[in-house]
Design an enzyme around this catalytic site. Structure first.
Site, PDB file in Angstrom:
ATOM      1  N   ASN A 133       0.800  -1.232   0.000  1.00  0.00           N
ATOM      2  CA  ASN A 133       0.000   0.000   0.000  1.00  0.00           C
ATOM      3  C   ASN A 133       0.831   1.280   0.000  1.00  0.00           C
ATOM      4  O   ASN A 133       0.409   2.294  -0.540  1.00  0.00           O
ATOM      5  CB  ASN A 133      -1.008  -0.007   1.159  1.00  0.00           C
ATOM      6  CG  ASN A 133      -0.364  -0.145   2.519  1.00  0.00           C
ATOM      7  OD1 ASN A 133       0.681  -0.780   2.671  1.00  0.00           O
ATOM      8  ND2 ASN A 133      -0.995   0.432   3.524  1.00  0.00           N
ATOM      9  N   GLU A 230       3.842  -4.371  12.645  1.00  0.00           N
ATOM     10  CA  GLU A 230       2.846  -3.314  12.447  1.00  0.00           C
ATOM     11  C   GLU A 230       1.700  -3.966  11.705  1.00  0.00           C
ATOM     12  O   GLU A 230       1.816  -4.285  10.532  1.00  0.00           O
ATOM     13  CB  GLU A 230       3.459  -2.144  11.670  1.00  0.00           C
ATOM     14  CG  GLU A 230       2.626  -0.865  11.758  1.00  0.00           C
ATOM     15  CD  GLU A 230       1.686  -0.726  10.583  1.00  0.00           C
ATOM     16  OE1 GLU A 230       0.530  -1.194  10.722  1.00  0.00           O
ATOM     17  OE2 GLU A 230       2.078  -0.166   9.561  1.00  0.00           O
ATOM     18  N   CYS A 264      -3.073   1.664   6.973  1.00  0.00           N
ATOM     19  CA  CYS A 264      -3.217   1.072   8.307  1.00  0.00           C
ATOM     20  C   CYS A 264      -3.721   2.101   9.312  1.00  0.00           C
ATOM     21  O   CYS A 264      -4.562   1.787  10.158  1.00  0.00           O
ATOM     22  CB  CYS A 264      -1.873   0.515   8.774  1.00  0.00           C
ATOM     23  SG  CYS A 264      -1.257  -0.831   7.743  1.00  0.00           S
ATOM     24  N   GLU A 361     -10.756  -4.690  10.207  1.00  0.00           N
ATOM     25  CA  GLU A 361     -10.209  -3.579   9.427  1.00  0.00           C
ATOM     26  C   GLU A 361     -10.808  -3.603   8.029  1.00  0.00           C
ATOM     27  O   GLU A 361     -10.635  -4.582   7.290  1.00  0.00           O
ATOM     28  CB  GLU A 361      -8.687  -3.680   9.343  1.00  0.00           C
ATOM     29  CG  GLU A 361      -8.060  -2.543   8.545  1.00  0.00           C
ATOM     30  CD  GLU A 361      -6.538  -2.544   8.601  1.00  0.00           C
ATOM     31  OE1 GLU A 361      -5.947  -1.447   8.638  1.00  0.00           O
ATOM     32  OE2 GLU A 361      -5.946  -3.643   8.601  1.00  0.00           O
TER      33      GLU A 361
END
Length: 460
Positions: A133, A230, A264, A361
């Site tokens: 991304n 992460e 994120c 998410e």
């Protein structure tokens, strides 16, 4: 199983290029070469390694046009945001170079009448497993701090951005880094997983889903190897009773659709107190419906395509499941009948626990609106998540909002009356299922270091 990967332009759905995957043996050889490089690289003064980081910043800037076009073509990033990503990466390199000597300087302490030295020593080859991304930023974020610290790196990039993976290796070479200090390995996930057990790999940094990240951590932990993770989030942005509603709407739109909603630390859950709910909802809907979806190359495009068809389909499945569980559509939420992996700017409300829009998410331009009774209820809902990467608070009482952010918001990062995803001088990372470890702000320089105590006894 095919030993090749074909990259696809998500806007045109046309083939870009075919890449041959490295074999497991070739990947292992790359680790061996990285270890040999480490033996010499770790002895290079920090000041010299920092100079190469500065050189890399210049090379990144020089290659800006090509880097941006790769982002647009391989994963559909809107062009202006690609330019911002390139600039951020150059800034990260410069900032890391500027602070490295001070952050990694030896520290002297007293020791039973003698003296002690605390020294930061690199540990070896760090394996990076990175997503698509932010195809340049994710790699520079972890690699430049480790290289300046004296480690060497091998990197497994997402297969849909293999063009960027190859380009990044050439950037390091153009900047003058020694051969094998940084390597992009064109490998699949299975090979990357096997590399974790390689004796030459001393640490692993991973960015991606929490499900896969936990498997990576488990694999590394079995071998006593440190990881930095992460793992994404469903960041909550809280609109309190005294919020500036026009500011909140403008900021939340930006926070939700940045990078086509595939970030994120994007704003994902919007928790608004009853006092402001209707006003926020009406303004938010109007702004979302005015966004222009289209060609990521065009200067007036707000929302480009999603990076891959499977990601588009997964997002729509999450939306559909949420609606079936009781969420209602405010706007969007339908698969467009057009070329390209587009998903419209969408809003769901009446979002409650046990829905994907609440619990998981949503990696795309879908916003979840949640009504809270009051400020305390809003904070409770915000923390009602397995994730804890970022979040936001809107309030005209800056002091009170800061207090909430510091003492009550269970995340690694909090924005107050604004949206900022990453800053070179501030630590980046999360808590809970969003992972652990920190990058940026000098913290990433020390994540994969041996913090060694050398005790020198006093002699007569």
């Amino acid at each position: 199983m095919s030993n090749s990967i074909v990259t696809i332009n998500p806007f045109t759905e046309k083939k870009l290029k075919e890449y041959t995957l490295m074999t497991h043996k070739e990947a292992k050889n790359a680790v061996v070469n990285s270890n040999r490089c480490f033996d010499e690289w770790k002895l290079i003064p920090i000041s010299e390694r920092a100079k190469l980081a500065k050189a890399l910043a210049k090379v990144i800037e020089k290659n800006s046009d090509e880097l941006v076009q790769l982002m647009v073509d391989e994963m559909g990033k809107v062009q202006s945001q690609g330019e911002q990503e390139v600039a951020l990466c150059a800034n990260i390199c410069n900032y890391t170079a500027d602070i490295a000597e001070k952050e990694l300087a030896n520290e002297n302490r007293d020791y039973n009448g003698g003296k002690a030295i605390i020294t930061y020593q690199p540990i070896g080859v760090i394996l990076g497993i990175q997503p698509w991304n932010f195809p340049l930023y994710q790699v520079i974020r972890y690699s430049i701090s480790n290289l300046v610290a004296g480690n060497t790196t091998v990197m497994k990039h997402a297969s849909n951005v293999f063009g960027m993976a190859k380009k990044i290796q050439s950037l390091f070479e153009q900047a003058g880094f020694p051969k094998y200090a940084y390597q992009s390995l064109l490998i699949d996930g299975k090979t990357a997983s096997k590399l974790i057990s390689h004796d030459g790999i001393k640490g692993v940094t991973f960015t991606g889903s929490d499900a896969i990240g936990k498997k990576v951590a488990e694999n590394a932990a079995k071998r006593s190897k440190k990881t930095v993770l992460e793992l994404g989030s469903n960041d909550a942005y809280i609109v309190l009773d005294d919020a500036d509603i026009p500011l909140a709407i403008e900021t939340c739109i930006k926070g939700r659709i940045v990078n086509n909603g595939q970030t994120c630390v994007a704003a994902k859950r919007f928790i608004i107190t009853e006092k402001n709910y209707d006003k926020f909802k009406d303004g938010f809907k109007k702004a979302m419906m005015q966004l222009k979806m289209g060609d990521p190359n065009a200067k007036d495009t707000d929302l480009g395509p999603m990076a891959r068809k499977d990601l588009q389909e997964k997002l729509h499945e999450q939306v559909t499941e949420s609606i079936a569980a009781g969420a209602t559509v405010v706007c969007g939420c339908e698969m467009p009948d057009r070329e390209g992996f587009f998903y419209p700017a969408s809003i769901l409300e009446n979002v409650t626990p046990n829905m994907p829009a609440y619990d998981d998410e949503l990696f795309g331009p879908v916003a979840a609106l949640i009504k809270a009774k009051d400020n305390d209820d809003a904070m409770r809902i915000a923390n009602d998540s397995r994730y804890g990467l970022g979040g936001g608070i809107f309030s005209k009482d800056e002091a009170s909002a800061t207090e909430l952010a510091m003492k009550h918001f269970d995340t690694g990062m909090v924005n107050i009356n604004g949206f900022a995803s990453s800053q070179p001088n501030l630590p980046f990372g999360g808590v809970k299922s969003s992972g652990y470890g920190r990058e940026h702000g000098g913290f990433g320089l020390k994540e994969f270091m041996n913090i060694k105590s050398v005790m020198v006894a006093q002699t007569k």
